[in-house]
Design an enzyme around this catalytic site. Structure first.
Site, mmCIF file in Angstrom:
data_model
loop_
_atom_site.group_PDB
_atom_site.id
_atom_site.type_symbol
_atom_site.label_atom_id
_atom_site.label_comp_id
_atom_site.label_asym_id
_atom_site.label_seq_id
_atom_site.Cartn_x
_atom_site.Cartn_y
_atom_site.Cartn_z
ATOM 1 N N ASP A 14 29.429 -27.546 -41.480
ATOM 2 C CA ASP A 14 28.677 -27.169 -40.278
ATOM 3 C C ASP A 14 28.082 -25.772 -40.351
ATOM 4 O OD1 ASP A 14 29.457 -29.629 -39.290
ATOM 5 O OD2 ASP A 14 31.224 -28.808 -38.293
ATOM 6 N N LYS A 17 23.425 -26.514 -42.735
ATOM 7 C CA LYS A 17 22.721 -27.074 -43.891
ATOM 8 C C LYS A 17 21.474 -27.866 -43.474
ATOM 9 C CE LYS A 17 26.621 -29.091 -44.977
ATOM 10 N NZ LYS A 17 27.532 -28.425 -44.035
ATOM 11 N N GLY A 41 27.267 -34.324 -40.187
ATOM 12 C CA GLY A 41 26.368 -34.298 -39.034
ATOM 13 C C GLY A 41 25.467 -33.093 -39.230
ATOM 14 N N HIS A 42 24.230 -33.322 -39.617
ATOM 15 C CA HIS A 42 23.307 -32.228 -39.942
ATOM 16 C C HIS A 42 22.234 -32.141 -38.858
ATOM 17 C CE1 HIS A 42 24.478 -32.415 -44.495
ATOM 18 N NE2 HIS A 42 25.495 -32.194 -43.698
ATOM 19 N N GLN A 224 29.548 -31.448 -45.889
ATOM 20 C CA GLN A 224 30.830 -30.750 -45.727
ATOM 21 C C GLN A 224 30.695 -29.323 -46.288
ATOM 22 O OE1 GLN A 224 31.152 -34.357 -47.081
ATOM 23 N NE2 GLN A 224 30.837 -34.494 -44.914
HETATM 24 P P1 GDP Z 1 25.440 -28.703 -40.901
HETATM 25 O O1 GDP Z 1 26.457 -29.795 -40.857
HETATM 26 O O2 GDP Z 1 25.758 -27.700 -41.952
HETATM 27 O O3 GDP Z 1 24.036 -29.208 -41.022
HETATM 28 O O4 GDP Z 1 25.555 -27.936 -39.506
HETATM 29 P P2 GDP Z 1 25.668 -28.625 -38.047
HETATM 30 O O5 GDP Z 1 24.362 -29.169 -37.683
HETATM 31 O O6 GDP Z 1 26.833 -29.535 -37.983
HETATM 32 O O7 GDP Z 1 26.058 -27.372 -37.174
HETATM 33 C C1 GDP Z 1 25.259 -26.243 -37.102
HETATM 34 C C2 GDP Z 1 24.887 -26.029 -35.623
HETATM 35 O O8 GDP Z 1 24.359 -24.741 -35.464
HETATM 36 C C3 GDP Z 1 23.803 -26.977 -35.148
HETATM 37 O O9 GDP Z 1 24.011 -27.240 -33.789
HETATM 38 C C4 GDP Z 1 22.530 -26.166 -35.359
HETATM 39 O O10 GDP Z 1 21.488 -26.561 -34.487
HETATM 40 C C5 GDP Z 1 23.009 -24.796 -35.025
HETATM 41 N N1 GDP Z 1 22.348 -23.695 -35.731
HETATM 42 C C6 GDP Z 1 21.896 -23.632 -37.004
HETATM 43 N N2 GDP Z 1 21.469 -22.388 -37.293
HETATM 44 C C7 GDP Z 1 21.670 -21.651 -36.188
HETATM 45 C C8 GDP Z 1 21.458 -20.272 -35.866
HETATM 46 O O11 GDP Z 1 21.015 -19.469 -36.667
HETATM 47 N N3 GDP Z 1 21.807 -19.879 -34.597
HETATM 48 C C9 GDP Z 1 22.329 -20.737 -33.690
HETATM 49 N N4 GDP Z 1 22.637 -20.259 -32.483
HETATM 50 N N5 GDP Z 1 22.536 -22.019 -33.953
HETATM 51 C C10 GDP Z 1 22.222 -22.472 -35.194
HETATM 52 P P1 IMO Z 2 28.937 -31.508 -42.397
HETATM 53 O O1 IMO Z 2 28.169 -32.116 -43.536
HETATM 54 C C1 IMO Z 2 32.757 -30.227 -40.782
HETATM 55 C C2 IMO Z 2 36.284 -32.530 -41.896
HETATM 56 C C3 IMO Z 2 36.977 -33.355 -40.842
HETATM 57 C C4 IMO Z 2 38.399 -33.341 -41.360
HETATM 58 C C5 IMO Z 2 38.210 -33.393 -42.867
HETATM 59 C C6 IMO Z 2 38.287 -34.793 -43.450
HETATM 60 O O2 IMO Z 2 28.350 -31.813 -41.079
HETATM 61 O O3 IMO Z 2 29.174 -30.065 -42.636
HETATM 62 P P2 IMO Z 2 36.801 -36.993 -43.383
HETATM 63 O O4 IMO Z 2 36.078 -37.671 -42.263
HETATM 64 O O5 IMO Z 2 35.927 -36.549 -44.480
HETATM 65 O O6 IMO Z 2 37.972 -37.795 -43.852
HETATM 66 O O7 IMO Z 2 37.448 -35.668 -42.723
HETATM 67 O O8 IMO Z 2 36.922 -32.862 -43.111
HETATM 68 N N1 IMO Z 2 34.847 -32.823 -42.057
HETATM 69 C C7 IMO Z 2 33.874 -32.007 -41.676
HETATM 70 N N2 IMO Z 2 33.930 -30.822 -41.010
HETATM 71 N N3 IMO Z 2 31.560 -30.702 -41.202
HETATM 72 C C8 IMO Z 2 31.486 -31.865 -41.877
HETATM 73 O O9 IMO Z 2 30.334 -32.306 -42.417
HETATM 74 C C9 IMO Z 2 32.677 -32.593 -42.110
HETATM 75 N N4 IMO Z 2 32.959 -33.757 -42.714
HETATM 76 C C10 IMO Z 2 34.291 -33.881 -42.689
HETATM 77 O O10 IMO Z 2 36.872 -32.762 -39.581
HETATM 78 O O11 IMO Z 2 39.005 -32.115 -41.052
HETATM 79 MG MG MG Z 3 27.721 -30.724 -39.460
#
Ligand code: GDP
Ligand code: IMO
Ligand code: MG
Length: 423
Positions: A14, A17, A41-42, A224
């Site tokens: 998270d 990415k 979840g991107h 991840q």
């Molecule tokens: P990913 O899994 O690495 O793609 O990241 P996620 O989407 O799960 O979580 C990142 C969260 O931070 C999302 O809700 C994005 O919209 C948000 N986000 C990304 N970059 C920024 C930033 O620079 N500032 C803020 N406030 N939110 C951001």
């Molecule tokens: P993105 O790509 C954050 C965490 C889960 C759990 C552990 C194992 O959005 O960054 P799994 O479902 O793989 O068996 O879970 O890894 N986890 C993540 N945490 N971002 C993710 O993906 C994750 N994918 C799995 O919360 O602790």
């Molecule tokens: Mg994510």
């Protein structure tokens, strides 16, 4: 020949990415996912719209980019169908031409999800906090050499293969109190399987290497984060795949000599969702404020993310394992609320020793972070231009760069595509 650049998370996932892949995608002919599956979840934001992708690569909103789901991915057809229909409804996108799926990607079948639930429940207080998308059981079957692959859906005896595997799964499930409606689940699965047959099912290792031959630029999109890697993460509180650069080689069929830039992405602080060690976690009001300001709730499960200060020993470790060539710092805007920013520079162990290395024993030993403090910027930096960067933020970045020994080439100051500073 061109090279494959890799973008991956250096923390516990998270990091942002999805946003950055979307920002970089116009520079790339191809974006490819190489591991993980619907546990990811991107999030992408542009034109006032926010969208979360789970299995579809984050280059999908850039017209000219081809998107590949590589062989290292575990793919749930039901989730993919829903995702594809989602982008069609919301954005009018048709993915028939620019989504390519490896025939060697492993299939998540409904019993994998049930097994995930069963194993997680059996772990009791030691549960991983899995997303319960069936990731672990599907990789188990892959390594156990009994999994089903996307290419199998084209085989005339796919149903038999499916039934054979589900029988194995049922014999395990009978010892667990998991409730399900099998008729509904299998119907849903086969409807989704028919749906994905309409897409380009390919041998993606050939496809990618031919693209490299012909001079295309390719970006591998990690899922991840490095601290969730099956080998190098905080085992056993990890996911079941290699989330690190090496995973891009095995997950796409790209030789190590063809890897180019490695973009390591991290938040200006730390978060973790699910169980497991987190040395700099803030369990107090400060952590609560970070979560609120950063809107730190899981993109896949909605669970609140645990929050804490930045952790340099673990970042240095991730940089080493991945061979990071450029760093990207995300969510600088979130720290605006703090008058003082803390940076964990080393850990103090139970025996009194201090270390800048990531200890083997993270789970059973108490690790105390040792912090350096810097003044915060305390001004809204959302969407600022490079020239408007407050001195305190510039100092924070310079300090991190010096510690981490890798240039920070991009700073993100908000979730939108445009809220990005190139340094
Ligand atoms: P990913 O899994 O690495 O793609 O990241 P996620 O989407 O799960 O979580 C990142 C969260 O931070 C999302 O809700 C994005 O919209 C948000 N986000 C990304 N970059 C920024 C930033 O620079 N500032 C803020 N406030 N939110 C951001
Ligand atoms: P993105 O790509 C954050 C965490 C889960 C759990 C552990 C194992 O959005 O960054 P799994 O479902 O793989 O068996 O879970 O890894 N986890 C993540 N945490 N971002 C993710 O993906 C994750 N994918 C799995 O919360 O602790
Ligand atoms: Mg994510």
């Amino acid at each position: 020949m061109t090279k494959v650049d890799v973008l991956l998370g250096l923390q516990w996932g998270d990091e942002g990415k999805g946003k950055i892949v979307d920002v970089l995608a116009p520079k790339y002919d191809v974006v490819a996912r190489f591991q993980g599956g619907p546990n990811a979840g991107h999030t992408l934001e542009f034109d006032g719209k926010k969208h979360v992708l789970h299995q579809i690569p984050s280059g999908i909103f850039r017209e000219k980019t081809k998107n590949i789901i590589g062989n290292g991915v575990v793919l749930d057809p039901i989730v993919l169908k829903r995702e594809i229909e989602g982008v069609a409804d919301k954005f009018g996108l048709n993915l028939y031409d620019n989504l390519f799926i490896s025939k060697k990607a492993q299939l998540i079948i409904p019993t994998h999800r049930l097994l995930d639930q069963a194993y997680e429940t059996a772990k009791g207080v030691n549960k991983i906090g899995s997303t319960l998308k069936g990731i672990g059981p599907t990789y188990q079957d892959k390594i156990g050499r009994q999994g089903l692959r996307v290419g199998d859906i084209l085989s005339p005896n796919f149903k038999e293969k499916f039934e054979h595997l589900t029988q194995i799964h049922f014999s395990i499930l009978k010892d667990h109190a998991i409730e399900y409606n099998w008729v509904e689940l299998s119907e849903q699965f086969f409807t989704a399987v028919e749906f994905i047959k309409k897409f380009k099912l390919i041998e993606s290792e050939y496809f990618i290497n031919q693209e490299l031959e012909s001079g295309s630029t390719i970006l591998a999109e990690g899922a991840q984060g490095s601290l969730l890697d099956i080998d190098f993460g905080s085992y056993p509180f990890v996911t079941s795949s290699n989330t690190v650069t090496a995973g891009a080689c095995t997950g796409l069929g790209v030789a190590p000599k063809h890897i180019g830039q490695v973009y390591g992405i991290f938040k200006a602080y730390s978060t973790r969702v699910g169980s497991g060690p987190f040395p700099t976690e803030l369990l107090d009001d400060e952590g609560e404020r970070m979560r609120k300001e950063g809107n730190e709730f899981g993109s896949t499960t909605g669970r609140p993310r645990r929050c804490g200060w930045i952790d340099l020993p673990s970042l240095k470790y991730s940089i080493m394992i991945n061979g990071v060539t450029q760093l990207l710092m995300m969510k600088a805007d979130v720290l605006s609320i703090f008058p003082t920013i803390k940076i964990c520079t080393h850990y103090k162990l139970e025996n009194g020793e201090s270390t800048t290395l990531l200890p083997y024993e993270l789970v059973n030993e108490k690790i105390t972070p040792v912090y350096t403090e810097m003044p915060g910027w305390q001004t809204n930096v959302k969407g600022i231009r490079k020239e408007e960067m407050p001195v305190a933020l510039e100092n924070y970045i310079n300090f991190l760069e010096k510690e981490l020994q890798v240039p920070i080439t991009m700073v993100s100051t908000g979730p939108d595509r445009t809220q990005t500073i190139y340094r």
